[in-house]
Design a protein around this motif. Structure first.
Motif, PDB file in Angstrom:
ATOM      1  N   ALA A 184       0.832  -1.210   0.000  1.00 53.97           N
ATOM      2  CA  ALA A 184       0.000   0.000   0.000  1.00 53.97           C
ATOM      3  C   ALA A 184       0.865   1.258   0.000  1.00 53.97           C
ATOM      4  N   GLN A 187       2.326   1.671  -3.496  1.00 53.79           N
ATOM      5  CA  GLN A 187       1.325   2.140  -4.458  1.00 53.79           C
ATOM      6  C   GLN A 187       0.974   3.609  -4.232  1.00 53.79           C
ATOM      7  N   GLU A 188       0.924   4.024  -2.983  1.00 55.31           N
ATOM      8  CA  GLU A 188       0.652   5.431  -2.680  1.00 55.31           C
ATOM      9  C   GLU A 188       1.797   6.315  -3.179  1.00 55.31           C
ATOM     10  N   ASN A 189       3.025   5.880  -2.907  1.00 56.73           N
ATOM     11  CA  ASN A 189       4.182   6.660  -3.353  1.00 56.73           C
ATOM     12  C   ASN A 189       4.333   6.616  -4.868  1.00 56.73           C
ATOM     13  N   LYS A 191       1.917   6.684  -6.977  1.00 56.48           N
ATOM     14  CA  LYS A 191       1.023   7.716  -7.491  1.00 56.48           C
ATOM     15  C   LYS A 191       1.669   9.095  -7.370  1.00 56.48           C
ATOM     16  N   SER A 192       2.306   9.353  -6.229  1.00 59.61           N
ATOM     17  CA  SER A 192       2.960  10.640  -6.024  1.00 59.61           C
ATOM     18  C   SER A 192       4.101  10.844  -7.017  1.00 59.61           C
ATOM     19  N   GLN A 403       6.536  14.089   5.212  1.00 54.12           N
ATOM     20  CA  GLN A 403       5.399  14.366   4.320  1.00 54.12           C
ATOM     21  C   GLN A 403       5.198  15.861   4.149  1.00 54.12           C
ATOM     22  N   GLN A 434       8.095   5.826   5.982  1.00 60.36           N
ATOM     23  CA  GLN A 434       6.873   5.018   6.057  1.00 60.36           C
ATOM     24  C   GLN A 434       7.204   3.529   6.201  1.00 60.36           C
TER      25      GLN A 434
END
Length: 483
Positions: A184, A187-189, A191-192, A403, A434
């Motif tokens: 997760a 996948q979040e990073n 996108k960034s 962040q 993270q």
């Protein structure tokens, strides 16, 4: 004057009360009054404590209950109890009378052209033999005593298997959720970083960025993509192991784990009790104590073999013979004692006693080492659990800071006030923080699991075992002596 006929039964009764070898006594050893970072409050029976429910994860709770009934290792150890129960019967059987009954029937005769042919004869017979080795020195009583101790050890082995299962299951579940969290995060990073790549391409078209910037942004996107398969492989492996522990198809567990889930987090404290509690609550220590009892009983078995033995035996054999001319029966019988006196055996029997004594001393050392190792395990896990929360809190703050730094650097890059490298570095820092946080949460959960396992909590006893009421003395160890 007392006759031999009167005195003999009395003598046999006296000898029947004799038992060779030493009686087992609960082992003792000095123990500190408390763990170095623990309290002085004594723990009660914690075998039924469902410590895994502290995570508040219903899926883990269901798995724990399911596996206690289905795990193959537990089922295998339960079969050892059946074998140990049979061994108890076998061990004591030699001291009881044995009776053997047999029978036979034969028909014989001769036929032919000669005048000397013999008429047909039917013979029927039977034999009943009884034998009883008088257990004058308690050889079979000691053997049965040792077998009962081994039976207790088998029950403790089941408890060990259940405790091992709970540790393995909970750890595998924590690890599976950890790798899901890493996927997760990736996948979040991702996108960034794709957003950053799109922004860099836009600025390249506007003349505000170079081709080098685009290539570097693309490299970071591909680097993130490359980590996801590895995390997914590790996740699958953890799930497959859970399926093995539960004795169900992997597809069943994969379906139940789909959609992800939060990492199990423990918040609170563990009541560890005092070192002496481990002797009652740790099944491996109880098993070691029962194995010591069994080894001590074997000394008596070996010593009894050095002494004379008396066996009472008898037999009765009725037979019946029938021909056309005659028929009749005959019964023969016999009864009497036999004495076996070991005189010279090359020292084999005395060597057997020495071997049994050495095995008993070895088991006492094993018991001591098991206790010491248990205390070390609890000390180590207690130190970890009391500090893990500090690590998790610090990493939470670090993630929040990084962040914010990423937001600031991205905004500054959009305005042309900073370079792409600042954004890429900030993204790497966020990812690393993270991942470190997820790992710290995983470590904290696993340390909590190990601490509960090492104090002997939650295995749900397989049966009642023979445990000494005061198997060890509590001795307060001063700081000076400890150093």
């Amino acid at each position: 004057m007392v006759s031999i006929r009167t005195a003999a039964p009395a003598l046999l009764l006296i000898l029947a009360g004799c038992v060779s070898g030493p009686d087992h006594k609960p082992p003792e050893m000095p123990l500190p009054a408390k763990f170095s970072e623990g309290g002085t409050k004594v723990n009660g029976d914690i075998a039924g404590s469902q410590w895994w429910t502290a995570f508040g994860d219903s899926r883990l709770n269901a798995f724990a209950a399911q596996g206690l009934a289905q795990n193959l290792n537990i089922q295998q150890s339960l079969e050892a109890i059946n074998q140990a129960e049979a061994a108890v019967v076998t061990a004591g059987a030699g001291g009881l009378p044995s009776l053997t009954v047999s029978g036979d029937h034969t028909t014989s005769g001769q036929k032919g052209s000669l005048r000397t042919q013999t008429e047909t004869q039917n013979s029927t017979g039977g034999t009943a033999s009884v034998s009883w080795l008088l257990d004058l020195w308690g050889q079979y009583r000691r053997a049965r005593e040792g077998a009962n101790a081994s039976l207790d050890a088998a029950y403790s082995s089941v408890d060990i298997a259940r405790l091992t299962y709970l540790q393995d299951l909970a750890t595998s579940y924590v690890n599976a959720r950890y790798y899901q969290a890493l996927v997760a995060i990736a996948q979040e990073n991702l996108k960034s970083r794709r957003d950053t790549l799109s922004l860099t391409k836009f600025q390249l078209e506007a003349g505000a960025a170079s081709r080098l910037d685009v290539v570097q942004a693309e490299g970071l996107v591909n680097s993130t993509l490359s980590t996801i398969p590895g995390f997914e492989i590790s996740y699958r492996q953890a799930v497959h192991h859970i399926a093995t522990l539960l004795n169900v198809p992997s597809s069943t567990i994969i379906a139940q784990m789909q959609g992800g889930g939060k990492q199990p987090v423990f918040r609170g404290s563990v009541r560890t009790g005092v070192p002496a509690d481990l002797i009652r609550n740790r099944p491996d220590i109880r098993r070691a104590e029962r194995q010591l009892a069994a080894a001590t009983a074997e000394i008596g078995v070996a010593e009894a073999k050095l002494l004379p033995s008396i066996t009472l035996s008898g037999a009765i054999s009725p037979s019946y013979i029938h021909t056309s001319a005659r028929s009749g029966g005959l019964t023969s019988w016999s009864f009497g004692p036999s004495l076996n006196l070991p005189i010279f055996d090359g020292g084999a029997l005395r060597a057997g006693v020495k071997s049994a004594e050495s095995a008993s001393r070895e088991q006492y050392i094993v018991w001591q080492q098991t206790v010491r190792s248990a205390i070390e395990d609890v000390e180590n896990n207690l130190s970890a659990v009391t500090r893990d929360a500090q690590t998790v809190a610090a990493l939470h703050a670090q993630v929040k800071s990084y962040q914010e730094a990423l937001q600031l650097s991205t905004a500054s890059y959009k305005d042309g006030a900073s370079s792409l490298l600042d954004v890429l570095d900030a993204q790497r820092n966020v990812t690393a923080a993270q991942q470190s946080l997820a790992q710290a949460v995983q470590t904290s959960a696993n340390d909590y699991i190990l601490l509960n396992v090492n104090i002997g909590a939650g295995y749900v006893p397989a049966g009642k075992t023979t445990v000494a009421e005061a198997p060890a003395k509590i001795v307060k160890v001063s700081a000076k002596k400890a150093n």
